[in-house]
Design an enzyme around this catalytic site. Structure first.
Site, PDB file in Angstrom:
ATOM      1  N   MET A  30      -7.792  -3.483   2.392  1.00 34.41           N
ATOM      2  CA  MET A  30      -8.089  -3.813   0.998  1.00 34.41           C
ATOM      3  C   MET A  30      -8.670  -5.235   0.938  1.00 34.41           C
ATOM      4  SD  MET A  30      -5.328  -1.799  -1.292  1.00 34.41           S
ATOM      5  CE  MET A  30      -3.987  -2.929  -1.185  1.00 34.41           C
ATOM      6  N   GLY A  36      -4.099 -10.514  11.161  1.00 34.95           N
ATOM      7  CA  GLY A  36      -3.485  -9.191  11.352  1.00 34.95           C
ATOM      8  C   GLY A  36      -4.560  -8.107  11.334  1.00 34.95           C
ATOM      9  N   HIS A  37      -5.437  -8.162  10.318  1.00 36.61           N
ATOM     10  CA  HIS A  37      -6.535  -7.180  10.248  1.00 36.61           C
ATOM     11  C   HIS A  37      -7.444  -7.320  11.459  1.00 36.61           C
ATOM     12  CE1 HIS A  37      -5.774  -7.870   5.793  1.00 36.61           C
ATOM     13  NE2 HIS A  37      -5.575  -6.580   5.918  1.00 36.61           N
ATOM     14  N   GLY A 147      -1.336  -1.349  10.812  1.00 42.15           N
ATOM     15  CA  GLY A 147      -0.365  -2.380  11.206  1.00 42.15           C
ATOM     16  C   GLY A 147       1.059  -1.947  10.909  1.00 42.15           C
ATOM     17  N   LYS A 149       3.413  -3.744   9.918  1.00 43.52           N
ATOM     18  CA  LYS A 149       4.063  -4.419   8.791  1.00 43.52           C
ATOM     19  C   LYS A 149       4.419  -3.378   7.725  1.00 43.52           C
ATOM     20  CE  LYS A 149       1.965  -6.687   5.438  1.00 43.52           C
ATOM     21  NZ  LYS A 149       2.521  -6.129   4.189  1.00 43.52           N
ATOM     22  N   ASP A 150       3.461  -2.463   7.495  1.00 42.25           N
ATOM     23  CA  ASP A 150       3.696  -1.385   6.529  1.00 42.25           C
ATOM     24  C   ASP A 150       4.198  -0.168   7.302  1.00 42.25           C
ATOM     25  OD1 ASP A 150       2.598  -2.811   4.186  1.00 42.25           O
ATOM     26  OD2 ASP A 150       0.779  -2.781   5.375  1.00 42.25           O
ATOM     27  N   SER A 185       0.229 -11.393   5.803  1.00 45.09           N
ATOM     28  CA  SER A 185      -0.056 -10.463   4.707  1.00 45.09           C
ATOM     29  C   SER A 185      -1.060 -11.097   3.751  1.00 45.09           C
ATOM     30  CB  SER A 185       1.244 -10.169   3.952  1.00 45.09           C
ATOM     31  OG  SER A 185       0.956  -9.576   2.708  1.00 45.09           O
TER      32      SER A 185
HETATM   33  O1  PAF Z   1      -2.494  -0.989   4.072  1.00 44.72           O
HETATM   34  C1  PAF Z   1      -3.415  -1.106   3.224  1.00 44.72           C
HETATM   35  O2  PAF Z   1      -4.089  -2.144   3.125  1.00 44.72           O
HETATM   36  C2  PAF Z   1      -3.714   0.055   2.282  1.00 44.72           C
HETATM   37  O3  PAF Z   1      -2.555   0.710   1.915  1.00 44.72           O
HETATM   38  C3  PAF Z   1      -4.745   1.057   2.858  1.00 44.72           C
HETATM   39  C4  PAF Z   1      -4.211   1.746   4.097  1.00 44.72           C
HETATM   40  C5  PAF Z   1      -6.032   0.322   3.176  1.00 44.72           C
HETATM   41  C6  PAF Z   1      -5.047   2.151   1.812  1.00 44.72           C
HETATM   42  O4  PAF Z   1      -5.582   1.625   0.648  1.00 44.72           O
END
Ligand code: PAF
Length: 276
Positions: A30, A36-37, A147, A149-150, A185
């Site tokens: 998003m 992290g990304h 990741g 984290k989620d 985050s």
């Molecule tokens: O983890 C996230 O940033 C969001 O939940 C995702 C997987 C991009 C879906 O919108």
């Protein structure tokens, strides 16, 4: 890096990659990209010939409009970061492209529900699985990287892939953590200086308690809760030890994690920590 706003423009490119027998790695985000990304993109680059990142702030997974509208947006910086790291393509759709018939979500996954974040953010995971399902259908990657984290999100997406028969491998990647051990985050970019100090205290307290739990010097989280409350964390959604495979509450730490969700001011923090 090629930037695509429409799935119809992206598709012929993806087809030509697949025709060459090459694999496609997908990192869904998003935006407001942090290390992290970028670590997910690097992992994707190690195992795929072509790596595509998406940036889409998905309205159907937010519990209130204010949270959606105030989600950090840093598209120019994000594009530079992706270019620097050598990402091959960015999919940057607008809301109309993803939800042409209007915003809607459906419940696809029933496992791992009614616990952890699902209990406190009803409908959130329906928004997540709806949009991830749409992206998987549009991009049909070989591998998709998420990741830890989620953590609950990863479990639910693994189930989504089975339920909807996506031929996609879900790769679960460890969090990138800051100096106190908290996962990076996007929401953390909104902390004020005072909130950052609270976040540092939080990280240190958690680290301390994880060590005590691992050494069997404590067997509950009562003291940690008290210390949170003493340090300006006045809303705790959950603080629980669960098995990392089935997400059930456990006292056996051999495959367990401490799962937390709490607020500093209005900013919700979630994280999880291995206890083995
Ligand atoms: O983890 C996230 O940033 C969001 O939940 C995702 C997987 C991009 C879906 O919108």
């Amino acid at each position: 890096m090629k930037i695509f706003k429409k799935a119809s423009e992206l598709e012929p490119n993806l087809v030509s990659i697949k025709d060459k027998g090459q694999s496609i790695g997908l990192v869904l985000t998003m935006g407001n990209l942090h290390d992290g990304h970028l670590s997910l993109i690097r992992e994707a680059q190690l195992h795929n010939e072509f790596v595509i990142c998406s940036i889409f702030i998905n309205p159907t997974q937010f519990n209130n409009e204010n949270d959606f509208n105030s989600y950090p947006k840093t598209i120019d910086e994000d594009i530079s970061k992706l270019e620097n790291i050598g990402c091959n393509a960015l999919f940057l759709p607008d809301i109309q492209e993803i939800y042409p018939k209007g915003l809607a979500k459906k419940k696809i996954v029933n496992n791992f529900r009614n616990i952890l974040c699902d209990k406190f953010r009803p409908g959130h995971f329906d928004g997540v699985t709806t949009v991830v399902d749409l992206f998987f259908n549009m991009i049909k990657p070989t591998n998709s990287y998420f990741g830890e984290k989620d953590f609950q999100q990863v479990k639910i997406i693994q189930d989504l892939v089975k339920i909807n028969h996506h031929n996609i491998k879900i790769i679960q990647c460890p969090s990138v953590r800051d100096k106190t051990g908290m996962s990076l985050s996007s929401r953390n970019s909104k902390f004020s200086n005072d909130q950052l100090k609270i976040f540092d205290v939080l990280g240190n307290k958690i680290k301390e308690h994880i060590n005590l739990l691992k050494q069997n010097e404590i067997n509950n989280l009562d003291q940690l809760k008290i210390e949170f409350l003493q340090n300006n964390i006045n809303k705790i959604d959950y603080l629980e030890i669960r098995n990392e495979n089935n997400l059930e509450i456990t006292k056996n730490y051999s495959e367990a994690r401490l799962f937390i969700a709490l607020y500093i001011g209005e900013i919700r923090i979630i994280d999880n920590f291995k206890l083995y």
